[in-house]
Design a protein around this motif. Structure first.
Motif, mmCIF file in Angstrom:
data_model
loop_
_atom_site.group_PDB
_atom_site.id
_atom_site.type_symbol
_atom_site.label_atom_id
_atom_site.label_comp_id
_atom_site.label_asym_id
_atom_site.label_seq_id
_atom_site.Cartn_x
_atom_site.Cartn_y
_atom_site.Cartn_z
ATOM 1 N N GLU A 18 0.826 -1.209 0.000
ATOM 2 C CA GLU A 18 0.000 0.000 0.000
ATOM 3 C C GLU A 18 0.860 1.258 0.000
ATOM 4 O OE1 GLU A 18 -3.237 0.180 -0.350
ATOM 5 O OE2 GLU A 18 -3.462 -1.982 -0.420
ATOM 6 N N TYR A 22 1.017 3.994 -3.175
ATOM 7 C CA TYR A 22 0.732 5.417 -2.944
ATOM 8 C C TYR A 22 1.900 6.289 -3.394
ATOM 9 C CZ TYR A 22 0.083 9.817 -0.485
ATOM 10 O OH TYR A 22 -0.022 11.148 -0.197
ATOM 11 N N GLU A 26 2.197 9.089 -6.476
ATOM 12 C CA GLU A 26 2.596 10.477 -6.270
ATOM 13 C C GLU A 26 3.684 10.898 -7.253
ATOM 14 O OE1 GLU A 26 1.591 12.960 -3.621
ATOM 15 O OE2 GLU A 26 -0.092 11.661 -4.121
ATOM 16 N N ASN A 215 -6.368 8.819 -12.939
ATOM 17 C CA ASN A 215 -5.568 8.379 -11.804
ATOM 18 C C ASN A 215 -5.744 9.383 -10.681
ATOM 19 O OD1 ASN A 215 -3.373 10.430 -11.791
ATOM 20 N ND2 ASN A 215 -2.793 9.491 -13.748
ATOM 21 N N ARG A 216 -5.345 8.988 -9.511
ATOM 22 C CA ARG A 216 -5.579 9.756 -8.298
ATOM 23 C C ARG A 216 -5.135 11.211 -8.419
ATOM 24 N NH1 ARG A 216 -2.389 11.264 -4.082
ATOM 25 N NH2 ARG A 216 -3.258 11.231 -1.974
ATOM 26 N N ASN A 217 -3.930 11.424 -8.890
ATOM 27 C CA ASN A 217 -3.381 12.780 -8.909
ATOM 28 C C ASN A 217 -4.139 13.701 -9.862
ATOM 29 O OD1 ASN A 217 -1.472 11.919 -7.082
ATOM 30 N ND2 ASN A 217 0.063 11.487 -8.637
ATOM 31 N N LEU A 220 -7.638 14.551 -8.395
ATOM 32 C CA LEU A 220 -7.571 15.556 -7.335
ATOM 33 C C LEU A 220 -7.293 16.945 -7.911
ATOM 34 C CD1 LEU A 220 -5.578 13.571 -4.623
ATOM 35 C CD2 LEU A 220 -8.012 14.132 -4.596
ATOM 36 N N PHE A 241 -7.938 4.445 -9.077
ATOM 37 C CA PHE A 241 -7.202 4.537 -7.815
ATOM 38 C C PHE A 241 -7.549 3.339 -6.929
ATOM 39 C CE2 PHE A 241 -11.043 7.076 -7.864
ATOM 40 C CZ PHE A 241 -11.743 6.625 -6.767
ATOM 41 N N SER A 244 -7.146 2.416 -0.719
ATOM 42 C CA SER A 244 -6.467 3.309 0.218
ATOM 43 C C SER A 244 -6.648 4.788 -0.132
ATOM 44 C CB SER A 244 -4.973 2.978 0.273
ATOM 45 O OG SER A 244 -4.392 3.060 -1.013
ATOM 46 N N ASP A 245 -7.070 5.077 -1.370
ATOM 47 C CA ASP A 245 -7.259 6.465 -1.804
ATOM 48 C C ASP A 245 -8.698 6.946 -1.680
ATOM 49 O OD1 ASP A 245 -4.556 6.829 -2.661
ATOM 50 O OD2 ASP A 245 -5.021 5.658 -4.461
ATOM 51 N N THR A 248 -9.452 10.082 0.495
ATOM 52 C CA THR A 248 -8.886 11.301 -0.078
ATOM 53 C C THR A 248 -9.747 11.804 -1.239
ATOM 54 O OG1 THR A 248 -6.644 10.647 0.537
ATOM 55 C CG2 THR A 248 -6.850 12.309 -1.181
ATOM 56 N N ILE A 249 -10.129 10.881 -2.139
ATOM 57 C CA ILE A 249 -10.953 11.255 -3.290
ATOM 58 C C ILE A 249 -12.334 11.720 -2.817
ATOM 59 C CG2 ILE A 249 -12.056 10.432 -5.404
ATOM 60 C CD1 ILE A 249 -9.077 10.655 -5.710
#
Length: 277
Positions: A18, A22, A26, A215-217, A220, A241, A244-245, A248-249
């Protein structure tokens, strides 16, 4: 587009898994593959920064052990890998996704023909499968729809088959732009607006449904733009994602006034659904 693959051979994948996913996200790594030896992560070669990767790993050197190797994946090898691993699949028992060189599926309501080339999105990756499955729960008939980060165009094409329209499909990658146009022709889709670019193209536009499997970044960074473009009462699906995200999302979406409606998971990947009141 040329990619760099970072192959991590790990003595223990958990609990470092995990953390590593992450941290790599990033740094801009876009996709991941778990295997018996550990984990492989992929990033466009022009975004790869080995020094940043080395610095990221320093704090974990005393906690975990790994061996790290790199592989450059040329464009032609990437294409060959897609075709060799691309097998027909069925989503939600209603939709089949196959390549042009596969035989037709006679017993599904909707059949999508996708020539993947370099683009992301054949239904095989968990996020595309999750998004496809969740789409069947949306009311799409005559709804304006945006497929942001369209990849192969598979989600936009499925939405078109389910009656959505007008549809806009956008991706920053030239291969994805060309591939979506090609797959529209393969599936006899007309009228879809396909554009090459990023969220800056969305200024002044609005949609009743938004699909964003990126994707996560990126999610966001562009969350405010998506929320602004979504019409009141509209629905938006986010994926690309990990479990674990989710928090945050979700916090980022709710900060923009979006209301959480539910989620689905598969192999640690997630799709989240929100609505705009």
């Amino acid at each position: 587009m040329e990619y760099v693959a970072a192959h991590f051979d790990l003595e223990e994948l958990l609990p470092f898994r995990e953390i590593l996913l992450y941290e790599l996200g990033e740094l801009g790594f876009e996709s991941f593959e778990e295997h018996e030896e550990g984990l492989s992560a992929y990033i466009p070669s022009d975004h790869f920064n080995k020094q940043a990767l080395d610095e990221m790993l320093v704090p974990y050197a005393n906690q975990f052990k790994w061996e790290l190797s790199f592989e450059t994946i040329p464009q032609q090898n990437w294409n060959a890998q897609w075709e060799s691993n691309f097998h027909p699949i069925v989503v939600n028992e209603k939709c089949s996704i196959r390549a042009p060189f596969h035989p037709s599926f006679p017993n599904t309501e909707i059949e999508l023909i996708i020539r993947p080339q370099m683009s992301f999105g054949t239904g095989h990756h968990e996020t595309t499968w999750l998004m496809s499955r969740r789409i069947f729960g949306l009311e799409l008939k005559n709804k304006s729809l945006l497929d942001m980060g369209c990849g192969t165009g598979v989600l936009a094409i499925l939405a078109a088959k389910l009656g959505a329209g007008p549809i806009t499909a956008i991706d920053i990658d030239e291969w994805s732009y060309e591939n979506t146009l090609e797959n529209n022709q393969l599936n006899n889709i007309s009228g879809m607006i396909v554009e090459k670019g990023d969220a800056s193209l969305l200024a002044g536009r609005s949609f009743q449904v938004i699909l964003a499997n990126i994707n996560r970044n990126v999610l966001l960074a562009d969350m405010g733009t998506y929320a602004t473009c979504l019409q009141a009462g509209g629905r938006i699906l986010f994926s690309g994602f990990f479990v674990s995200d989710v928090e945050t999302i979700r916090q980022a979406a709710e900060k923009q006034g979006l209301i959480f409606e539910g989620q689905d998971e598969k192999n640690n990947w997630v799709v989240l659904e929100f609505k705009k009141s």
